[in-house]
Design a protein around this motif. Structure first.
Motif, mmCIF file in Angstrom:
data_model
loop_
_atom_site.group_PDB
_atom_site.id
_atom_site.type_symbol
_atom_site.label_atom_id
_atom_site.label_comp_id
_atom_site.label_asym_id
_atom_site.label_seq_id
_atom_site.Cartn_x
_atom_site.Cartn_y
_atom_site.Cartn_z
ATOM 1 N N ASN A 146 15.769 75.070 50.266
ATOM 2 C CA ASN A 146 16.464 74.591 49.067
ATOM 3 C C ASN A 146 16.209 73.101 48.846
ATOM 4 O OD1 ASN A 146 17.472 77.139 48.609
ATOM 5 N ND2 ASN A 146 19.408 76.760 49.643
ATOM 6 N N ILE A 147 16.108 72.352 49.947
ATOM 7 C CA ILE A 147 15.759 70.927 49.834
ATOM 8 C C ILE A 147 14.354 70.800 49.256
ATOM 9 C CG2 ILE A 147 15.349 68.788 51.111
ATOM 10 C CD1 ILE A 147 17.434 69.701 53.130
ATOM 11 N N ALA A 148 13.432 71.637 49.756
ATOM 12 C CA ALA A 148 12.057 71.618 49.236
ATOM 13 C C ALA A 148 12.051 71.941 47.747
ATOM 14 C CB ALA A 148 11.189 72.619 49.999
ATOM 15 N N ARG A 149 12.866 72.907 47.339
ATOM 16 C CA ARG A 149 12.916 73.261 45.917
ATOM 17 C C ARG A 149 13.457 72.093 45.095
ATOM 18 N NH1 ARG A 149 12.593 77.712 42.189
ATOM 19 N NH2 ARG A 149 12.653 76.588 40.222
ATOM 20 N N GLN A 150 14.417 71.356 45.640
ATOM 21 C CA GLN A 150 14.918 70.161 44.946
ATOM 22 C C GLN A 150 13.793 69.149 44.738
ATOM 23 O OE1 GLN A 150 18.218 68.526 47.079
ATOM 24 N NE2 GLN A 150 19.557 70.285 46.714
ATOM 25 N N TYR A 151 12.965 68.960 45.772
ATOM 26 C CA TYR A 151 11.840 68.025 45.658
ATOM 27 C C TYR A 151 10.867 68.491 44.572
ATOM 28 C CZ TYR A 151 13.093 65.687 50.090
ATOM 29 O OH TYR A 151 13.719 64.985 51.086
ATOM 30 N N ILE A 152 10.566 69.802 44.573
ATOM 31 C CA ILE A 152 9.654 70.356 43.567
ATOM 32 C C ILE A 152 10.234 70.144 42.168
ATOM 33 C CG2 ILE A 152 8.697 72.505 42.648
ATOM 34 C CD1 ILE A 152 7.211 71.630 45.086
ATOM 35 N N ASP A 153 11.531 70.420 42.024
ATOM 36 C CA ASP A 153 12.169 70.258 40.711
ATOM 37 C C ASP A 153 12.133 68.799 40.257
ATOM 38 O OD1 ASP A 153 12.691 72.929 40.595
ATOM 39 O OD2 ASP A 153 14.816 72.783 41.082
ATOM 40 N N GLU A 154 12.298 67.866 41.194
ATOM 41 C CA GLU A 154 12.242 66.449 40.840
ATOM 42 C C GLU A 154 10.836 66.068 40.379
ATOM 43 O OE1 GLU A 154 13.805 63.710 43.658
ATOM 44 O OE2 GLU A 154 15.741 64.728 43.845
ATOM 45 N N LEU A 155 9.819 66.543 41.099
ATOM 46 C CA LEU A 155 8.442 66.255 40.694
ATOM 47 C C LEU A 155 8.134 66.880 39.340
ATOM 48 C CD1 LEU A 155 6.677 66.768 44.139
ATOM 49 C CD2 LEU A 155 6.808 64.617 42.866
ATOM 50 N N HIS A 156 8.667 68.071 39.105
ATOM 51 C CA HIS A 156 8.469 68.726 37.803
ATOM 52 C C HIS A 156 9.164 67.942 36.698
ATOM 53 C CE1 HIS A 156 8.828 72.663 35.266
ATOM 54 N NE2 HIS A 156 7.903 71.850 34.800
ATOM 55 N N SER A 157 10.366 67.498 36.960
ATOM 56 C CA SER A 157 11.105 66.768 35.933
ATOM 57 C C SER A 157 10.445 65.437 35.596
ATOM 58 C CB SER A 157 12.548 66.526 36.397
ATOM 59 O OG SER A 157 12.607 65.534 37.397
ATOM 60 N N ARG A 158 9.647 64.900 36.524
ATOM 61 C CA ARG A 158 8.908 63.659 36.277
ATOM 62 C C ARG A 158 7.531 63.930 35.676
ATOM 63 N NH1 ARG A 158 10.688 59.053 39.149
ATOM 64 N NH2 ARG A 158 12.626 59.419 40.271
ATOM 65 N N SER A 159 7.257 65.188 35.339
ATOM 66 C CA SER A 159 6.002 65.587 34.677
ATOM 67 C C SER A 159 4.784 65.481 35.581
ATOM 68 C CB SER A 159 5.773 64.776 33.390
ATOM 69 O OG SER A 159 6.845 64.954 32.500
ATOM 70 N N PHE A 160 4.973 65.553 36.877
ATOM 71 C CA PHE A 160 3.834 65.557 37.788
ATOM 72 C C PHE A 160 3.327 66.968 38.055
ATOM 73 C CE2 PHE A 160 5.326 61.256 38.754
ATOM 74 C CZ PHE A 160 4.122 60.577 38.798
ATOM 75 N N LEU A 161 4.091 67.975 37.679
ATOM 76 C CA LEU A 161 3.672 69.365 37.863
ATOM 77 C C LEU A 161 3.557 70.021 36.494
ATOM 78 C CD1 LEU A 161 6.060 70.398 40.800
ATOM 79 C CD2 LEU A 161 3.862 69.200 40.915
ATOM 80 N N GLU A 162 2.716 71.055 36.405
ATOM 81 C CA GLU A 162 2.554 71.775 35.149
ATOM 82 C C GLU A 162 2.354 73.259 35.433
ATOM 83 O OE1 GLU A 162 -0.815 69.986 33.258
ATOM 84 O OE2 GLU A 162 -2.262 71.108 34.453
ATOM 85 N N ASP A 163 2.288 74.050 34.378
ATOM 86 C CA ASP A 163 2.112 75.506 34.483
ATOM 87 C C ASP A 163 3.121 76.109 35.461
ATOM 88 O OD1 ASP A 163 0.086 75.242 32.704
ATOM 89 O OD2 ASP A 163 -1.540 75.536 34.136
#
Length: 878
Positions: free
Chosen positions: A476-493
């Motif tokens: 769940n901590i890892a998912r929080q990190y992923i969500d933060e990176l996504h919210s900063r537009s570093f992830l796509e698709d």
């Protein structure tokens, strides 16, 4: 220049030094004073690290000082990790009660006398080094900053598909491309190439070429105009064979849904068979093909591919996206469509959308004015605008906005249209723990499809995640990190199915990851030099294997083979790695072809993750593997010749994730019952297994995945009290409705995926036990399924329901309107049911029209079935 992650590393090390394990071990081995000395010095140093990171470019020598601190901290981690290993060994010896093991333990290299001597010497060296480096830092006049305030306020996460209403400023561009696609071909000049129209879209990186192509590709008019649509990402390497495979796979995804068992593994076919399959797929079809992100200007290869593509019907079109005008002129049969930057007005709209909540910019006129100046520096590039806007989301500090506007990185000499400074500024706004995790994307090739569990397992194995709070889980901590990176537009698709999720990183974001991670993180090819300080290594080309043997660093922690089909076939190379790199945390030997794993694998006492996926030759594992007490992940997925699991598996007391393919018919229940930390367990292609367990209580297991186990008859859910995720795929003999069906036990299940279970005429009644917890239900290719029960409408937390290719399913439960939490409903491959759910006219429309994301008989970026299949690393067997 490489970035350092000193604050995050120092904070992690201090957390370990403060733990009871380290405290007790340092006393027991008479190194307490030195360990406390390291802890005290590091606490002082940590206080000034944030200030040092801010000033590293202004003060001469500060960057080198940070590098030295980071290296000594990492060396300390390697040495002090011995405390954890020794503690785990003692637990195993104590639990075994075996005199023989206790004697063996004393005479091994791990016994207390030898261990105490080695540790005392190494810890004194670390303390002396740290004291010296800390003293050198006094000359920089650094200020104490104890807390990293670079935090993020996350938006509500959304799906990744391109919503035309969410794309700003590209409406006219979309219409122009569609006009080109729909206009008839010129006639009569005898030019054979005119039978295949190629439309290039050209623009700098980050401008939105791929987004524009997606807008066009997903437009409803294209579905009516073309019989077949295909999307292929080319990226760096214009490999004809791989491109053909991708086109065939994409054509299969675009075709009507078929059972997963009919999907063919074409990776092993030779080029003659592949080109024959390609012609068969395209022959006589009026198709649209997108070739995204072309880099190669090899004209001969393009002509070779184009000749293979000419078998389509008249009116077939190809869109290519590229940054190069030269490539566009070589490939295009019509003038290139030059994509320009967004207007200032559109850039501001995009920036405000990402920097503020809706309408909130009206409350902060001072920030708006500064925002206009920031946007001017982004040169009309949407990726730069979006990432900078994201980095300032819900941050109303005027000084922070001025800091971004006035940062000296804008003054650096840049290439024309270079947007790396804007991305680097957004990166600099991330907290230290995110920056550290972000760097690991550089170990994977561009356009790599990441599975969330894959990258999170890597982060866990390397100790990059913050400590859990209370009952919080690391995933769940890892998912929080992923969500933060996504919210900063570093992830796509981003594709989100709850427990399972996938994403990619933009090419320019990958460039940024490589930029900040160089020196310690490296994706190796056959031509580059390998820095002596490298700690994380990924092999990207077969030719680089011999080259990778000779890198100088002995502190390597990671060896990856991320590309499907590429692995090690040299046992001597493997033995050398095991001998040389004793601090390895991750060893990924996927797609390798050696027959045995050396006994010396037990020397890797720091190893957290061992992956042997898709090794089709290995028959046995050495029993010495049981000595890997730190091992958290063991993947034997796709090892189809593996005859039996190693003895002593139950001694792997840290094991959290276990993925198995084996020929054995009976499992050792005692061994599995001893795996006290096991959270995730999968059985795939275990053809001889009829039963998993009868009595063994797997009290910690949260995830169970069974796939292609053709003899499996039942699942033991009654011995899995904490199960939250269950995937059942292609188990033809499995009866999910077993004898104690009448006893509905309360379940914790949140995610259920049922696929290719031909014996199921109805959903098993035990699912009702998850009424209060189930969030995701995926039902695919259940040909006999005729009924969805009324109790399904009592699933108060159900957010996602996908029903695909269940042709006999004719009805929905009448209480569908009671599923108030349901946000995503997809029904496809169910002809009669789809008819009843048609918008406005279908009799069920009033039951489901309130659902936010609704797909009835439609393809969303390729069928769910194909997407799930294509994400799996396991190669399907005929």
């Amino acid at each position: 220049m490489a970035e350092y992650f000193v604050f995050d590393i120092a904070e992690s090390l201090l957390g370990k030094l403060a733990s009871s394990v380290y405290e007790e071990a340092s006393c027991a081995y008479h190194v307490y004073e030195d360990v406390q000395g390291i802890k005290d010095t590091l606490s002082i140093v940590k206080g000034v690290l944030l200030d040092a990171e801010e000033k590293r470019e202004q003060k001469h020598g500060l960057r080198e000082w940070l590098r030295q601190i980071q290296n000594v901290c990492l060396d300390a981690e390697d040495i002090l990790d011995g405390f954890e290993y020794q503690n785990l060994r003692k637990q195993v010896v104590k639990a075994s009660g075996s005199t023989r093991m206790k004697v063996g333990h004393f005479f091994s290299s791990s016994n207390s006398l030898l261990f105490r001597f080695r540790m005392a010497h190494q810890i004194k060296y670390i303390r002396h080094s740290l004291d010296k480096i800390a003293a050198d830092g006094n000359k920089f006049g650094l200020q104490r900053i104890d807390v990293d305030h670079r935090l993020v306020q996350r938006r509500e996460m959304t799906y990744s598909y391109v919503d035309a209403s969410g794309v700003i400023g590209r409406e006219m561009d979309r219409e122009e491309i569609i006009k080109l696609l729909m206009q008839p071909l010129p006639q009569g000049d005898g030019d054979g190439d005119r039978s295949l129209c190629v439309i290039p879209i050209v623009g700098i990186g980050g401008l939105g070429k791929t987004t524009l192509a997606k807008l066009v590709f997903n437009d409803k008019r294209m579905d009516d105009f073309f019989q077949l649509k295909m999307w292929v990402c080319i990226s760096d390497d214009f490999d004809i064979r791989q491109i053909i495979i991708k086109i065939i796979n994409s054509a299969s995804a675009s075709a009507p849904i078929v059972a997963l068992t009919h999907q063919e593994n074409i990776n092993s076919l030779d080029i003659e068979l592949l080109q024959s399959r390609l012609r068969h797929k395209l022959s006589g079809q009026k198709y649209l093909l997108v070739l995204d992100d072309i880099w190669s200007d090899d004209h001969a290869k393009w002509i070779e591919l184009k000749d293979l593509l000419k078998v389509g019907a008249v009116g077939s079109k190809i869109i290519v996206t590229t940054r190069s005008h030269t490539i566009a002129s070589k490939m295009g049969t019509v003038p290139s469509y030059i994509l320009e930057g967004l207007s200032m007005e559109n850039c501001l709209s995009l920036f405000f959308k990402w920097a503020f909540k809706k309408g909130e910019e009206n409350e902060y006129p001072n920030l708006v004015e500064i925002g206009k100046e920031i946007v001017k520096k982004c040169r009309g590039v949407p990726l730069a605008v979006r990432t900078l806007g994201s980095s300032l989301f819900l941050n109303y500090d005027l000084e922070r906005w001025k800091f971004i506007r006035d940062h000296e990185i804008w003054n650096l000499q840049q290439k024309k249209d270079d947007i790396l400074p804007a991305l680097k500024l957004s990166y600099d706004q991330m907290p230290s723990h995110l920056r550290h995790c972000f760097a690991y994307f550089s170990l994977f090739p561009k356009d790599f499809g990441f599975a969330g569990l894959q990258i999170s397992s890597l982060w866990v194995a390397l100790g990059l995640l913050g400590p859990p709070v209370g009952s919080q889980k690391l995933r769940n901590i890892a998912r929080q990190y992923i969500d933060e990176l996504h919210s900063r537009s570093f992830l796509e698709d981003f594709e989100d199915f709850g427990h399972i999720y996938y994403f990619k990183v933009h090419d320019l974001v990958h460039d940024l990851a490589s930029y900040v991670a160089k020196e310690e993180h490296l994706l190796v090819n056959s031509t580059q030099n390998i820095p002596k300080q490298v700690r994380h290594l990924s092999v990207g080309e077969t030719d680089s294997l011999s080259h990778a043997l000779f890198f100088k660093s002995r502190s390597v922690r990671t060896i990856l083979f991320p590309i499907v089909g590429m692995g090690v076939d040299n046992e001597a190379l493997l033995v050398t790695w095991i001998t040389r790199y004793k601090y390895l945390r991750i060893l990924d030997l996927s797609d390798s072809s050696f027959e045995t794993l050396p006994n010396s694998i037990a020397k890797l006492k720091h190893l957290r993750a061992l992956t042997l996926e898709n090794n089709c030759k290995i028959k046995r594992l050495p029993d010495s593997i049981r000595k890997l007490q730190n091992l958290q992940l063991l993947s034997l997925r796709g090892c189809v010749e593996l005859e039996t699991l190693p003895k002593g598996l139950g001694m792997l007391i840290s094991l959290q994730h276990l993925h198995i393919t084996t020929k054995q018919s009976i499992l050792s229940e005692d061994e599995f019952a001893s795996l006290c930390s096991l959270q995730s367990l999968s059985f795939e292609y275990c053809d001889n297994l009829k039963f998993l367990f009868r009595w063994a209580q797997l009290t910690s297991l949260q995830v169970l995945h069974v796939q292609s186990c053709g003899s499996l008859e039942s699942l033991p859910l009654h011995i899995l009290p904490k199960l939250e995720v269950l995937l059942v795929i292609r188990c033809e003999m499995l009866n999910l409705s077993w004898n104690y069906e009448s006893q509905i036990q309360r379940l914790r299940m949140k995610f259920l995926h049922v696929e290719n279970c031909p014996r199921q005429e109805r959903l098993p009644h035990w699912i009702e036990g998850a009424t209060d917890t189930l969030q995701t239900l995926l039902i695919l290719n259940c040909d006999s399924l005729k009924l969805l029960p009324e109790w399904l409408t009592r699933m108060s937390h159900l957010k996602m329901l996908h029903i695909v290719n269940c042709p006999q399913l004719l009805f929905l439960p009448s209480g569908m309107h009671r599923l108030t939490a349901l946000e995503d409903l997809s029904i496809d491959g169910c002809p009669e049911l789809c008819r009843k759910c048609e918008p406005q006219s279908g009799e069920y429309w009033s039951f489901i029209s309130h659902i936010k994301r609704l797909s009835i008989g439609e393809t969303r970026e390729g069928h769910l079935l194909f997407r799930l299949q294509s994400r799996m690393r396991l190669k399907l067997r005929d």
